[in-house]
Design an enzyme around this catalytic site. Structure first.
Site, mmCIF file in Angstrom:
data_model
loop_
_atom_site.group_PDB
_atom_site.id
_atom_site.type_symbol
_atom_site.label_atom_id
_atom_site.label_comp_id
_atom_site.label_asym_id
_atom_site.label_seq_id
_atom_site.Cartn_x
_atom_site.Cartn_y
_atom_site.Cartn_z
ATOM 1 N N THR A 2 2.168 10.339 4.709
ATOM 2 C CA THR A 2 2.412 9.263 3.759
ATOM 3 C C THR A 2 2.829 8.019 4.526
ATOM 4 O OG1 THR A 2 4.720 9.948 3.418
ATOM 5 C CG2 THR A 2 3.071 10.826 1.886
ATOM 6 N N ASP A 4 0.264 5.306 0.600
ATOM 7 C CA ASP A 4 -0.782 6.181 1.139
ATOM 8 C C ASP A 4 -0.465 7.661 1.069
ATOM 9 O OD1 ASP A 4 -2.306 4.014 1.998
ATOM 10 O OD2 ASP A 4 -1.423 4.001 3.994
ATOM 11 N N GLU A 25 0.843 -1.194 0.000
ATOM 12 C CA GLU A 25 0.000 0.000 0.000
ATOM 13 C C GLU A 25 0.878 1.242 0.000
ATOM 14 O OE1 GLU A 25 -3.588 -0.126 2.405
ATOM 15 O OE2 GLU A 25 -3.107 1.866 3.209
ATOM 16 N N GLU A 39 -2.567 10.489 3.099
ATOM 17 C CA GLU A 39 -3.650 10.719 4.049
ATOM 18 C C GLU A 39 -3.597 12.181 4.487
ATOM 19 O OE1 GLU A 39 -4.256 6.587 6.411
ATOM 20 O OE2 GLU A 39 -2.332 7.573 6.776
#
Length: 289
Positions: free
Chosen positions: A123, A107, A105, A109
């Site tokens: 991140t 990210d 993953e 956010e």
């Protein structure tokens, strides 16, 4: 001598042009590449489907994901975040392999804030099921005033997170020394708007003020340029894929200068130097990621 703001603007323009030349993908309408995964009533198409509105209220947040899975490439979205008091909310844009024990993953956010405080982007990187690699940067502009472009470049050599084409994070492929790197399973593209007031703002101290609801975030320019799975030609390193070209295997001098500027002036948390969590730095930190 040019001001730091002027240098940043000129460098950003150069990087935008660089990406424009490299990428042949065109921003799609929402339903060309995405579908709603959560709370259809809370996602609204705008401008003939070229942009969307996400809504968070006491009843629900919402989310969407790509129809396809990808192996490597560049994914970008333009996002306008929640204005005013957004404490406790989280708006996300991320890649996810949709697997459990071995999840990969990448990210973005966006952590909501109390009015007047800077917006923080967190991140994180999961590789082969292991995450906990959070870094946080305070954005140097108001991301709720207008749209800004957020991008993830993922190739065989490194992963780079960009804000308006300015690199804010780099994670290198150091598999050769035993550090996991997400390069063997495809990932889909996801976005959500949700209630995370148990941790998002000041570690959960600032809760959502529901009197300010509903909260809105806006997305447009759904730009995907990557290797779609399944691909009969495979998604191995290929010089015909621009993201695998030598010029995209490391930051160029202008990108490196901007990266240092972000880390020196706007980084507010780095797991690599959090000795309370990691008395011994994780191996990727010692490797200079």
């Amino acid at each position: 001598m040019a001001s730091s703001g002027h240098v940043l603007a000129m460098a950003s323009l150069f990087l935008v042009l660089l990406f424009f030349q490299a990428s042949t993908a065109k921003p799609a309408t929402f339903f060309e590449d995405f579908h709603i995964t959560w709370a259809e009533s809370h996602i609204k198409q705008l401008e003939n489907g070229t942009s969307i509105q996400l809504l968070l209220d006491p009843s629900s947040g919402c989310g969407f994901s790509s129809k396809n899975m990808y192996m490597f490439g560049l994914v970008s979205m333009s996002i306008k975040l929640i204005p005013g008091d957004s404490a406790g909310t989280v708006t996300t844009f991320y890649l996810n392999s949709n697997t459990n024990e071995t999840r990969d993953e990448l990210d973005f956010e966006f952590l909501g804030n109390r009015s007047g405080q800077p917006y923080t982007v967190q991140t994180n990187i999961f590789a082969q099921g292991k995450g906990g690699r959070e870094q946080r940067v305070n954005l140097w502009f108001d991301p709720a005033a207008e749209f800004h472009k957020y991008s993830i470049l993922w190739n065989h050599k490194h992963i780079v997170f960009y804000v308006d084409s300015v690199p804010i994070r780099v994670y290198k492929n150091n598999e050769a020394i035993g550090i996991p790197y997400p390069n063997y399973q495809p990932m889909g593209i996801y976005s959500t708007l949700w209630n995370a007031d148990d941790w998002a703002t000041r570690g959960g101290l600032d809760k959502i003020d529901w009197s300010k609801a509903p909260f809105y975030a806006y997305y447009k320019d759904f730009d995907i340029d990557g290797c779609t799975i399944p691909d009969p030609n495979g998604c191995s390193a290929n010089p015909n894929n621009w993201w695998d070209a030598l010029s995209y295997q490391q930051l160029n001098p202008i990108q490196a200068r901007l990266y240092r500027w972000v880390r020196s002036n706007h980084m507010v948390y780095d797991y690599c130097i959090d000795r309370a969590r990691f008395p011994v730095p994780p191996p990727e930190c010692l490797a200079g990621i």
